[in-house]
Design a protein around this motif. Structure first.
Motif, mmCIF file in Angstrom:
data_model
loop_
_atom_site.group_PDB
_atom_site.id
_atom_site.type_symbol
_atom_site.label_atom_id
_atom_site.label_comp_id
_atom_site.label_asym_id
_atom_site.label_seq_id
_atom_site.Cartn_x
_atom_site.Cartn_y
_atom_site.Cartn_z
ATOM 1 N N ALA A 180 -4.147 3.812 -12.450
ATOM 2 C CA ALA A 180 -3.862 2.996 -12.030
ATOM 3 C C ALA A 180 -5.407 2.961 -12.943
ATOM 4 O O ALA A 180 -5.211 1.259 -14.099
ATOM 5 C CB ALA A 180 -3.917 2.215 -11.148
ATOM 6 N N GLU A 195 1.023 -0.984 0.256
ATOM 7 C CA GLU A 195 -0.177 -0.104 0.195
ATOM 8 C C GLU A 195 1.531 1.703 -0.185
ATOM 9 O O GLU A 195 0.829 2.471 -0.673
ATOM 10 C CB GLU A 195 -0.871 -0.019 0.774
ATOM 11 C CG GLU A 195 -2.210 -1.002 1.230
ATOM 12 C CD GLU A 195 -3.160 -0.691 0.376
ATOM 13 O OE1 GLU A 195 -3.726 1.119 0.416
ATOM 14 O OE2 GLU A 195 -3.534 -0.947 -0.521
ATOM 15 N N HIS A 206 -3.466 -3.677 -7.354
ATOM 16 C CA HIS A 206 -2.712 -3.363 -6.681
ATOM 17 C C HIS A 206 -1.654 -2.927 -7.638
ATOM 18 O O HIS A 206 -0.429 -2.952 -7.339
ATOM 19 C CB HIS A 206 -2.259 -4.823 -6.610
ATOM 20 C CG HIS A 206 -3.242 -5.900 -5.805
ATOM 21 N ND1 HIS A 206 -3.296 -5.512 -4.459
ATOM 22 C CD2 HIS A 206 -3.830 -6.985 -6.075
ATOM 23 C CE1 HIS A 206 -4.436 -6.714 -5.011
ATOM 24 N NE2 HIS A 206 -4.917 -7.176 -5.058
ATOM 25 N N PRO A 207 -2.033 -1.466 -7.314
ATOM 26 C CA PRO A 207 -0.947 -0.597 -8.262
ATOM 27 C C PRO A 207 0.094 -0.079 -7.578
ATOM 28 O O PRO A 207 1.174 0.574 -8.134
ATOM 29 C CB PRO A 207 -1.527 1.314 -7.758
ATOM 30 C CG PRO A 207 -2.289 0.994 -7.174
ATOM 31 C CD PRO A 207 -3.687 -0.357 -7.135
ATOM 32 N N GLY A 208 0.885 -0.158 -6.118
ATOM 33 C CA GLY A 208 1.916 -0.483 -5.733
ATOM 34 C C GLY A 208 2.798 -1.404 -6.152
ATOM 35 O O GLY A 208 4.105 -1.779 -6.457
ATOM 36 N N LYS A 241 2.512 2.528 -3.581
ATOM 37 C CA LYS A 241 1.227 3.038 -4.966
ATOM 38 C C LYS A 241 1.524 4.273 -4.881
ATOM 39 O O LYS A 241 2.104 4.996 -5.533
ATOM 40 C CB LYS A 241 -0.241 3.541 -3.832
ATOM 41 C CG LYS A 241 -0.792 1.590 -3.632
ATOM 42 C CD LYS A 241 -1.975 1.199 -2.747
ATOM 43 C CE LYS A 241 -2.969 2.553 -3.612
ATOM 44 N NZ LYS A 241 -4.043 2.699 -2.771
ATOM 45 N N GLU A 242 2.123 5.405 -3.397
ATOM 46 C CA GLU A 242 2.471 6.594 -3.187
ATOM 47 C C GLU A 242 4.127 6.901 -3.139
ATOM 48 O O GLU A 242 4.484 8.074 -3.324
ATOM 49 C CB GLU A 242 1.681 6.870 -2.128
ATOM 50 C CG GLU A 242 0.564 7.039 -2.581
ATOM 51 C CD GLU A 242 -0.305 7.657 -3.756
ATOM 52 O OE1 GLU A 242 -0.110 8.855 -4.201
ATOM 53 O OE2 GLU A 242 -1.101 7.193 -4.069
#
Length: 202
Positions: free
Chosen positions: A180, A23, A103-105, A26-27
């Motif tokens: 995403a 998580e 799940h973009p991370g 992602k950022e």
């Protein structure tokens, strides 16, 4: 009144730690994520974190193991539920795209690891994933040729490479755009082009 997090079985707590790490990815660049950040994401102390994973690298290795298991399971399920080999390829494409959108991370984490010079245990997990992925693709591509859905003139190793490369291209664009979920909107049109290429090779 105590606000300490409830004690969970080891496997559940480890899963929480892995989820928190992905998580955060992602950022934030995975290289900048600290064990303190991950512990805060779970709501435990660093000491509690280290009871489950001795190092940050151990967390990322567990995360890659989770990715490999989850993604392959989705791909296999999509293939098993399909009515034909070509439908299986389409389902696998959508399953991979859907996994990334959810799940973009994950791609940020994987790309970061692949840029590292050392041949780390995480890279070895990535290779295991790609090897298993290609086996699934080749099985469906071979079956599609046998069923007359793919031209027998197609280089199937190249077709498998292109399949993975197309997904990776979509992933990269979604990372650049910061959206995403947008990857899903392009998936059908992009796969249609891929499909025509392997069906109609002269």
């Amino acid at each position: 009144m105590s606000t300490a997090p409830a004690r969970l079985p080891t496997e559940e707590r480890q899963a929480e730690i892995v989820t928190a790490a992905l998580e955060l990815a992602k950022e934030t660049s995975p290289g900048l994520i600290t064990t303190s950040d991950i512990a805060a994401g779970v709501g435990v102390s660093q000491g509690a974190l280290f009871k489950h994973f001795p190092t940050k690298d151990a967390i990322w290795l567990a995360a890659m193991g989770w990715v490999r298991g989850q993604l392959l399971a989705r791909l296999e399920k999509a293939a098993d539920q399909a009515a034909s080999p070509m439908d299986a390829l389409a389902g696998m494409f959508k399953a991979h795209v859907g996994f990334v959108a959810s799940h973009p991370g994950v791609p940020r984490f994987i790309f970061h690891e692949l840029q590292r010079a050392a041949d780390s245990p995480v890279k070895q997990e990535v290779r295991k994933l790609l090897q298993a992925y290609r086996k699934l693709l080749r099985r469906q591509l071979d079956a599609a040729v046998a069923r007359g859905q793919v031209s027998p003139k197609v280089d199937l190793e190249a077709a498998a490479t292109l399949f993975v490369g197309v997904v990776q291209g979509l992933v990269m664009q979604s990372m650049l755009s910061g959206n995403a979920a947008a990857i899903k909107g392009q998936a059908d049109a992009v796969f249609a082009i891929y499909r025509r290429g392997i069906e109609e090779l002269a």
